[in-house]
Design an enzyme around this catalytic site. Sequence first.
Site, PDB file in Angstrom:
ATOM      1  N   CYS A 417       0.834  -1.209   0.000  1.00 37.46           N
ATOM      2  CA  CYS A 417       0.000   0.000   0.000  1.00 37.46           C
ATOM      3  C   CYS A 417       0.867   1.257   0.000  1.00 37.46           C
ATOM      4  O   CYS A 417       1.353   1.669  -1.043  1.00 37.46           O
ATOM      5  CB  CYS A 417      -0.994  -0.031   1.149  1.00 37.46           C
ATOM      6  SG  CYS A 417      -2.410   1.012   0.816  1.00 37.46           S
ATOM      7  N   HIS A 546      -3.395  -4.885   0.432  1.00 37.80           N
ATOM      8  CA  HIS A 546      -2.812  -5.393   1.684  1.00 37.80           C
ATOM      9  C   HIS A 546      -2.848  -6.919   1.672  1.00 37.80           C
ATOM     10  O   HIS A 546      -3.707  -7.514   2.329  1.00 37.80           O
ATOM     11  CB  HIS A 546      -3.598  -4.861   2.887  1.00 37.80           C
ATOM     12  CG  HIS A 546      -3.365  -3.420   3.171  1.00 37.80           C
ATOM     13  ND1 HIS A 546      -2.248  -2.974   3.857  1.00 37.80           N
ATOM     14  CD2 HIS A 546      -4.069  -2.324   2.853  1.00 37.80           C
ATOM     15  CE1 HIS A 546      -2.296  -1.654   3.951  1.00 37.80           C
ATOM     16  NE2 HIS A 546      -3.388  -1.245   3.350  1.00 37.80           N
ATOM     17  N   GLU A 548      -1.143  -8.978   3.164  1.00 37.48           N
ATOM     18  CA  GLU A 548      -0.923  -9.581   4.484  1.00 37.48           C
ATOM     19  C   GLU A 548      -2.247  -9.944   5.153  1.00 37.48           C
ATOM     20  O   GLU A 548      -2.303 -10.848   5.995  1.00 37.48           O
ATOM     21  CB  GLU A 548      -0.089  -8.652   5.375  1.00 37.48           C
ATOM     22  CG  GLU A 548      -0.773  -7.387   5.881  1.00 37.48           C
ATOM     23  CD  GLU A 548      -0.763  -6.214   4.896  1.00 37.48           C
ATOM     24  OE1 GLU A 548      -0.569  -6.448   3.686  1.00 37.48           O
ATOM     25  OE2 GLU A 548      -0.973  -5.057   5.338  1.00 37.48           O
TER      26      GLU A 548
HETATM   27  N1  GLN Z   1      -1.824   6.766   3.028  1.00 38.04           N
HETATM   28  C1  GLN Z   1      -1.934   6.076   1.782  1.00 38.04           C
HETATM   29  C2  GLN Z   1      -3.306   6.262   1.156  1.00 38.04           C
HETATM   30  O1  GLN Z   1      -4.245   6.648   1.822  1.00 38.04           O
HETATM   31  C3  GLN Z   1      -1.623   4.592   1.976  1.00 38.04           C
HETATM   32  C4  GLN Z   1      -2.657   3.901   2.784  1.00 38.04           C
HETATM   33  C5  GLN Z   1      -2.162   2.588   3.357  1.00 38.04           C
HETATM   34  O2  GLN Z   1      -0.979   2.334   3.344  1.00 38.04           O
HETATM   35  N2  GLN Z   1      -3.053   1.794   3.871  1.00 38.04           N
HETATM   36  O3  GLN Z   1      -3.475   6.047  -0.008  1.00 38.04           O
END
Ligand code: GLN
Length: 580
Positions: A417, A546, A548
């Site tokens: 992410c 994600h 994970e």
């Molecule tokens: N802050 C980034 C976004 O909002 C990544 C979010 C995250 O890593 N879950 O796109």
Amino acid sequence: MATNDLLAMIGRQQDETEFYTPMPTGYRKGHHKYVVVVGTVMSGLGKGIFSSSLAKLLKDKGLTVAPIKMEGYLNIDSGTLNPYRHGEVFVLDDGMETDMDLGTYERLLDQDLGAANFTTNGQILSSVLKKEREGGYLGRDVQVIPHVVGEVKLKLRELGVKSNADVIFVEVGGTVGDYENSFYLEACRQLAYEEGENSVVFVSLTYILEPGTLGEQKSKAAQLGIKRLMEVGIQPHIVACRATHPVKEKVKEKLSMYTNVPMKRVFSMHDVDSIYVVPEMLRDAGMDREVLTLLNIHDRTDQRKEDKARDDWRGFVERINKATHDVTLAVTGKYTSLRDAYASIIKAGEHCSVHLGVNVNFRWLDTAAIDASNVDKRLSGCDGIIVPGGFGARGTEGKIECIRFARENRVPYLGLCLGFQMAVIEFARNVCGLKGASSSEFEPGCQHAVIDILPEQKKIEGLGGNMRLGGKEVDVRPGTLAAALYGNAAKIRLRFRHRYEVDPQYIDRLEARGLVFSGKHPTQPIMQIVELPTDVHPFFIGTQAHPELTSRPLNPSPFFMGLVRAAIDHSRQRLAVAAG
Ligand code: GLN
């Protein structure tokens, strides 16, 4: 059931009777059974692990199970909770943001859950207030009893209908006696009364103290805790004792005597090396049989299914802690409460370590303290680097340095992410020469917002300015590393929680210099996976998702499996170089 029907029915019931039992359509009384798990003495006993292990045993026997976690807080979901205080926010496939315990259930049950498997006081109260505004209570004063408690019962029964579960596992948050969880207990008490004999099993998970100065086990705190439960009208059927060491017969006898629970249903749940052996521990102690007897559902089990499930699980458990080789993965996370804030990453590493026969060690790096002058020292001896998800500017420049180091030194890299976004920024800056490249999340006026908020795209998905949350389809480009990791699947499903994304106007420039966007939204120019070709770098990949969150013991995440495999190769080379 349509809200209007439900409201009409609620009203009807109130006119006619003192009982308040809103029933969802399709509810099969006597089919849906319940196991309610409550904690006494203290929190942190591992209620989620216990409850999911017991649920797994029943699932293995061919029963349909559905867990629900009931939280005492007023937040509607866990999305706004600080992970460093409350542990990671776990996102479900339908986009619900929940407590990390839902991750424990999904992993142990190998089952996707949704909003119906999670509730908070905030959700319960807001649906009562909504019904009140819609005129649903027909002139009645709306009260905690019966209306709020009735809403909890409705929620449990709705889960029964939705999941068609044989057994619903209800985990009441906190500890018996907590003010904020008291109406959950009252709801469960009423549920047991309404559903009748053989329908609801109460399990009191408790703790046996063993003070070092005495060197013996003491049951008084457990007795008092269970008394507290009995004071609210709940007689437990099963007492499960958490303890450092196996619980002595004498201690069990005392507990049995003072709680009215027969000896055969007082269980020792002492510490074990690994959570993965808990199901078998419960099974050996006969807890699953007791539950089936209490719920009168022995006839719903399937021996063949159970034999197969046990074989598969044993195959996994037997390989735990058998590794002889070590790899170290650096994770750029803040130092505090790491175990909980990055629980799913640690679990995903654990799954791979068992499948690949290697110890996966994590080295936690606070990137606020990393820059070009010390990055090589901080990362020396690491066989892989993970930049995990995150929000806000803190430490982002250090993360970029780590990614540059990984890219230039052919150290395996996995970006999750934010780690995907940072990899794109690093490449834009250091390979494409876009010096001012950044994300508008932490540098609003930057010269090249390669990562930006793109409301237009989200509108198409019906999200407005909100986060993209939950499971989404990803098209995988054939012949890429991503495709190889997923056995050449053309379409995969990943889980998301982000607001920002790659601005499509930079894609051509990034790809022209060798960056590959190997996973995309099926119809929109939304980039989901990025990588470097494997002839340039052995393993460099990032995903806007994600992965994970969806790694499971018997079905580990392909991204993590790829990373750990590459880390094993890296460590062998590293050792060979060191040996000269
Ligand atoms: N802050 C980034 C976004 O909002 C990544 C979010 C995250 O890593 N879950 O796109």
